[in-house]
Write a protein that holds these residues in place. Structure first.
Motif, short mmCIF file in Angstrom:
data_model
loop_
_atom_site.label_atom_id
_atom_site.label_comp_id
_atom_site.label_asym_id
_atom_site.label_seq_id
_atom_site.Cartn_x
_atom_site.Cartn_y
_atom_site.Cartn_z
N ASN A 25 0.83 -1.22 0.00
CA ASN A 25 0.00 0.00 0.00
C ASN A 25 0.85 1.26 0.00
OD1 ASN A 25 1.02 -0.26 2.57
ND2 ASN A 25 -0.83 0.46 3.60
N THR A 26 2.08 1.17 -0.52
CA THR A 26 3.00 2.30 -0.52
C THR A 26 2.93 3.05 -1.85
OG1 THR A 26 4.52 1.14 0.96
CG2 THR A 26 5.39 3.04 -0.23
N CYS B 69 -2.20 10.98 -3.47
CA CYS B 69 -2.73 9.78 -4.10
C CYS B 69 -2.83 9.98 -5.60
CB CYS B 69 -4.09 9.43 -3.50
SG CYS B 69 -4.01 8.92 -1.78
N ASP B 70 -1.79 9.59 -6.30
CA ASP B 70 -1.70 9.79 -7.74
C ASP B 70 -2.52 8.74 -8.48
OD1 ASP B 70 -0.84 10.74 -10.21
OD2 ASP B 70 0.93 9.45 -10.22
N LEU B 71 -3.31 9.18 -9.44
CA LEU B 71 -4.17 8.27 -10.19
C LEU B 71 -3.36 7.22 -10.94
CD1 LEU B 71 -7.00 7.54 -11.28
CD2 LEU B 71 -6.59 9.16 -13.15
N ALA B 72 -2.21 7.60 -11.46
CA ALA B 72 -1.39 6.66 -12.22
C ALA B 72 -0.71 5.63 -11.32
CB ALA B 72 -0.34 7.41 -13.03
N ALA B 73 -0.47 5.98 -10.05
CA ALA B 73 0.24 5.08 -9.14
C ALA B 73 -0.67 4.05 -8.49
CB ALA B 73 0.96 5.90 -8.07
N LEU B 74 -1.92 4.42 -8.25
CA LEU B 74 -2.82 3.53 -7.51
C LEU B 74 -3.11 2.21 -8.22
CD1 LEU B 74 -5.27 6.16 -5.98
CD2 LEU B 74 -3.76 4.61 -4.73
N PRO B 75 -3.40 2.19 -9.55
CA PRO B 75 -3.65 0.90 -10.20
C PRO B 75 -2.47 -0.07 -10.12
CG PRO B 75 -4.44 2.69 -11.57
CD PRO B 75 -3.66 3.32 -10.47
N LYS B 76 -1.26 0.44 -9.99
CA LYS B 76 -0.08 -0.43 -9.90
C LYS B 76 -0.05 -1.21 -8.59
CE LYS B 76 2.64 2.77 -12.73
NZ LYS B 76 3.82 3.67 -12.78
N LEU B 77 -0.79 -0.77 -7.59
CA LEU B 77 -0.85 -1.47 -6.31
C LEU B 77 -1.99 -2.48 -6.25
CD1 LEU B 77 -0.36 1.62 -3.92
CD2 LEU B 77 1.39 0.16 -4.95
N SER B 78 -2.78 -2.53 -7.30
CA SER B 78 -3.99 -3.36 -7.27
C SER B 78 -3.71 -4.81 -7.67
CB SER B 78 -5.04 -2.77 -8.20
OG SER B 78 -6.17 -3.61 -8.30
N CYS B 79 -4.50 -5.71 -7.09
CA CYS B 79 -4.46 -7.13 -7.48
C CYS B 79 -5.43 -7.42 -8.61
CB CYS B 79 -4.83 -8.00 -6.28
SG CYS B 79 -3.81 -7.75 -4.83
N SER B 80 -6.28 -6.44 -8.94
CA SER B 80 -7.31 -6.65 -9.96
C SER B 80 -6.76 -6.37 -11.35
CB SER B 80 -8.51 -5.73 -9.68
OG SER B 80 -8.95 -5.85 -8.35
N ASN B 81 -7.59 -6.68 -12.34
CA ASN B 81 -7.25 -6.35 -13.72
C ASN B 81 -7.46 -4.86 -13.93
OD1 ASN B 81 -6.94 -6.10 -16.46
ND2 ASN B 81 -8.43 -7.68 -17.01
N THR B 82 -6.40 -4.15 -14.28
CA THR B 82 -6.45 -2.69 -14.39
C THR B 82 -6.44 -2.21 -15.84
OG1 THR B 82 -4.03 -2.51 -14.23
CG2 THR B 82 -5.29 -2.42 -12.17
#
Length: 313
Positions: free
Chosen positions: A172-173, A179-192
């Protein structure tokens, strides 16, 4: 099962600016001063335009909303960054992170649209001066402003709703100070893939379309001004839109310099520097640009200091 190792996070950790710990105090004071300058400078512009009846024109109507947007844009990220620097607590709750992302996208998009609308206003004023009052009537000004807000809201909401559907894992770093929009999907386990597609398409649209409108408007303005018979007329024509051009060069020039400069090889550094320019430097400089390069604003400031009644006709 695919979802066994997934877990929903309750907060994220913002790494902040790449600053050495011993320099934190100095940069905290620097950014606090810049933020206060941004807020006070832009609120002063809004106050001058509100009080001085001579500034009740479409150009200053849009300028006051640009100033309001700049204050709001900076306030979305900078206070939280300052709190994190002061308390050394890098956490931000999940809900606050998603909310911050929404408002960051919202005000960034409005900035683009208002700059484009102001370019159109200058185009009408210089290229069609006899029809300026007829074309730039208050109904059109309000329509353009409301349209900018609605389009910005729809754009930010589409990103936020897609972001809220993602499942985040243990990591969660966020390597940023917000909270940058481009950075958040990179932390996800889902299909982005859908998130990335929307970021690319809508992100390009909210930059390319307003920028294209600005370029077309100023190309037409340049052609018209160069047809003036005297050097004095040419100078006066360019000085009319000089402040707005300075803001445009500062806003979009940051993108060109940072993202096409080979000296900055680290993409995270580029993103952080660009974000500091957008959220701190540009909003802080805008009041100085419009007050120093604009005769009407300087005269309004003088009348304010002399205590004259602005609302008198």
């Amino acid at each position: 099962m695919k979802g066994v190792n997934q877990s929903s996070v309750s907060e994220f950790l913002l790494l902040g600016l790449p600053i050495q710990p011993e320099h934190q105090g100095m940069f905290f004071a620097l950014f606090l001063g810049m933020y206060l300058t941004t807020v006070l400078g832009n609120l002063l512009i809004i106050l001058l335009i509100r009080l001085d009846s001579r500034l009740h024109t479409p150009m200053y109507f849009f300028l006051s909303h640009l100033a309001l947007t700049d204050v709001s844009f900076s306030s979305v990220t900078i206070p939280k960054m300052l709190v994190n620097m002061y308390t050394q607590d890098q956490s931000i709750p999940y809900e606050a992170c998603i909310t911050q992302t929404y408002f960051f996208m919202f005000f960034a998009c409005i900035d683009n649209f208002i700059l484009a609308v102001m370019a159109y206003d200058r185009y009408v004023a210089i290229c069609n001066p006899l029809y300026y009052i007829t074309i730039m009537r208050w109904e059109l000004c309000i329509f353009l402003l409301v349209g900018s807000w609605l389009l910005s809201c729809a754009n930010a909401l589409s990103h936020t709703l897609l972001l809220a559907q993602l499942c985040f894992c243990a990591d969660n770093t966020i390597p940023h100070f917000f909270c940058d929009l481009a950075a958040l999907p990179k932390l996800s386990c889902s299909n982005t893939s859908l998130n990335e597609l929307v970021i690319f398409t809508s992100g390009a649209a909210v930059v390319i379309f307003p920028l294209s409108g600005i370029l077309v408007s100023y190309c037409r303005i340049g052609v018209t001004i160069l047809r003036f018979p005297t050097v004095k007329g040419i100078y006066k024509g360019f000085s009319t839109c000089g402040a707005h051009l300075s803001v445009i060069f500062l806003f979009y020039g940051t993108i060109v310099v940072l993202y096409f400069s080979p000296s900055l090889s680290n993409s995270n550094d580029k993103d952080i520097i660009a974000s500091v320019m957008y959220t701190v430097v540009t909003p802080m400089l805008n009041p100085f640009i419009y007050s120093l390069r604009n005769r009407d604003m300087k005269e309004a400031m003088c009348r304010l200091l002399r205590g004259q009644m602005f609302l008198s006709k």
